[in-house]
Structures are given as C-alpha cells and as structure tokens.
Motif scaffolding. Structure first.
Motif, PDB file in Angstrom:
ATOM      1  N   ARG A  17     -14.825  -3.105   3.995  1.00 39.42           N
ATOM      2  CA  ARG A  17     -14.755  -3.070   2.525  1.00 39.42           C
ATOM      3  C   ARG A  17     -15.845  -3.956   1.913  1.00 39.42           C
ATOM      4  O   ARG A  17     -16.510  -3.564   0.954  1.00 39.42           O
ATOM      5  CB  ARG A  17     -13.363  -3.537   2.082  1.00 39.42           C
ATOM      6  CG  ARG A  17     -13.158  -3.507   0.603  1.00 39.42           C
ATOM      7  CD  ARG A  17     -12.954  -2.095   0.119  1.00 39.42           C
ATOM      8  NE  ARG A  17     -12.641  -2.137  -1.294  1.00 39.42           N
ATOM      9  CZ  ARG A  17     -13.075  -1.255  -2.158  1.00 39.42           C
ATOM     10  NH1 ARG A  17     -13.756  -0.224  -1.743  1.00 39.42           N
ATOM     11  NH2 ARG A  17     -12.791  -1.358  -3.417  1.00 39.42           N
ATOM     12  N   GLU A  53      -1.027  14.085   4.071  1.00 37.67           N
ATOM     13  CA  GLU A  53      -2.442  14.313   4.299  1.00 37.67           C
ATOM     14  C   GLU A  53      -3.295  13.651   3.222  1.00 37.67           C
ATOM     15  O   GLU A  53      -4.473  13.399   3.427  1.00 37.67           O
ATOM     16  CB  GLU A  53      -2.755  15.822   4.305  1.00 37.67           C
ATOM     17  CG  GLU A  53      -1.969  16.621   5.317  1.00 37.67           C
ATOM     18  CD  GLU A  53      -0.632  17.102   4.767  1.00 37.67           C
ATOM     19  OE1 GLU A  53      -0.555  17.428   3.573  1.00 37.67           O
ATOM     20  OE2 GLU A  53       0.331  17.131   5.541  1.00 37.67           O
ATOM     21  N   ASP A  54      -2.740  13.395   2.057  1.00 37.05           N
ATOM     22  CA  ASP A  54      -3.486  12.835   0.938  1.00 37.05           C
ATOM     23  C   ASP A  54      -3.577  11.319   0.978  1.00 37.05           C
ATOM     24  O   ASP A  54      -4.308  10.731   0.193  1.00 37.05           O
ATOM     25  CB  ASP A  54      -2.844  13.247  -0.392  1.00 37.05           C
ATOM     26  CG  ASP A  54      -2.880  14.755  -0.595  1.00 37.05           C
ATOM     27  OD1 ASP A  54      -3.736  15.406   0.031  1.00 37.05           O
ATOM     28  OD2 ASP A  54      -2.058  15.267  -1.367  1.00 37.05           O
ATOM     29  N   VAL A  55      -2.848  10.671   1.881  1.00 37.47           N
ATOM     30  CA  VAL A  55      -2.839   9.212   1.942  1.00 37.47           C
ATOM     31  C   VAL A  55      -4.153   8.738   2.553  1.00 37.47           C
ATOM     32  O   VAL A  55      -4.589   9.216   3.583  1.00 37.47           O
ATOM     33  CB  VAL A  55      -1.643   8.703   2.782  1.00 37.47           C
ATOM     34  CG1 VAL A  55      -1.706   7.199   2.931  1.00 37.47           C
ATOM     35  CG2 VAL A  55      -0.342   9.127   2.144  1.00 37.47           C
ATOM     36  N   VAL A  56      -4.806   7.780   1.884  1.00 39.40           N
ATOM     37  CA  VAL A  56      -6.077   7.235   2.351  1.00 39.40           C
ATOM     38  C   VAL A  56      -5.818   5.851   2.923  1.00 39.40           C
ATOM     39  O   VAL A  56      -5.221   4.998   2.269  1.00 39.40           O
ATOM     40  CB  VAL A  56      -7.091   7.147   1.190  1.00 39.40           C
ATOM     41  CG1 VAL A  56      -8.393   6.520   1.654  1.00 39.40           C
ATOM     42  CG2 VAL A  56      -7.327   8.510   0.600  1.00 39.40           C
ATOM     43  N   ASP A  57      -6.267   5.630   4.151  1.00 39.94           N
ATOM     44  CA  ASP A  57      -6.111   4.321   4.767  1.00 39.94           C
ATOM     45  C   ASP A  57      -7.087   3.348   4.129  1.00 39.94           C
ATOM     46  O   ASP A  57      -8.254   3.670   3.901  1.00 39.94           O
ATOM     47  CB  ASP A  57      -6.383   4.383   6.269  1.00 39.94           C
ATOM     48  CG  ASP A  57      -5.300   5.147   7.003  1.00 39.94           C
ATOM     49  OD1 ASP A  57      -4.144   5.113   6.538  1.00 39.94           O
ATOM     50  OD2 ASP A  57      -5.612   5.770   8.037  1.00 39.94           O
ATOM     51  N   THR A  58      -6.628   2.131   3.872  1.00 40.26           N
ATOM     52  CA  THR A  58      -7.475   1.088   3.323  1.00 40.26           C
ATOM     53  C   THR A  58      -8.325   0.523   4.458  1.00 40.26           C
ATOM     54  O   THR A  58      -7.796   0.163   5.497  1.00 40.26           O
ATOM     55  CB  THR A  58      -6.625  -0.041   2.707  1.00 40.26           C
ATOM     56  OG1 THR A  58      -5.767   0.535   1.732  1.00 40.26           O
ATOM     57  CG2 THR A  58      -7.492  -1.097   2.065  1.00 40.26           C
TER      58      THR A  58
END
Length: 89
Positions: free
Chosen positions: A32, A21-26
């Motif tokens: 960007r 759940e803590d993984v942030v998609d780039t």
C-alpha cells in the motif's frame, strides 16, 4: 398476481450470496505504501508538466540553466573566457 423479487437487494453481505467475488483484499502495508508513493510521483509529474507542450525540451532548458548558474558561481563564463575583472586605480 406474482410477486417480483429484486435480486440486488440483500447482496451487500457475502453471506447472502453472490457478493463474495466482489470483495477486494486489502494489500499489506508495504504494498500500500509503495502504491501511494507511485501515485504521488505520478501526480507530481503531471502537475509539473501541466501546460507544457514539450516537457523534454523544458527539462533540457532547466539543466542548461543550472549548468550556467554553476559555472557562474565557480567564477568562469560559459564560453571559457574567464569573465571580467574589476580594477581600482
């Protein structure tokens, strides 16, 4: 004596559980780039307004000064009087 297990150890990898759940998609490069441009504009605006109590009044003053300079370059005075003319005689 029971052994205590630190639950936070080993949670740095998603396969070890809980961290997925803590993984942030780039974001994609275009998103960007847009975010970076917005952040840069915000920093420039904050820097230009640093130490200014009333930024709107300062902006009006700058515009008025630019208008006066433009009128001076065009050869007319702000009052419409035409300015001074030099005569050699």
């Amino acid at each position: 004596m029971p052994r205590r297990v630190n639950k936070s150890m080993g949670m740095c990898l998603p396969c070890l559980g809980g961290a997925a759940e803590d993984v942030v998609d780039t974001p994609d490069p275009e998103t960007r780039r847009r975010q970076l441009a917005e952040a840069a504009e915000k920093r420039q605006k904050e820097t230009s307004n640093r130490g200014v109590k009333n930024p709107e009044a300062l902006e009006r003053k700058k515009r008025k000064q630019e208008e006066m300079e433009k009128q001076t370059v065009m050869g007319t005075s702000p009052s419409g009087g035409g300015g001074l003319k030099w005569q050699m005689g």
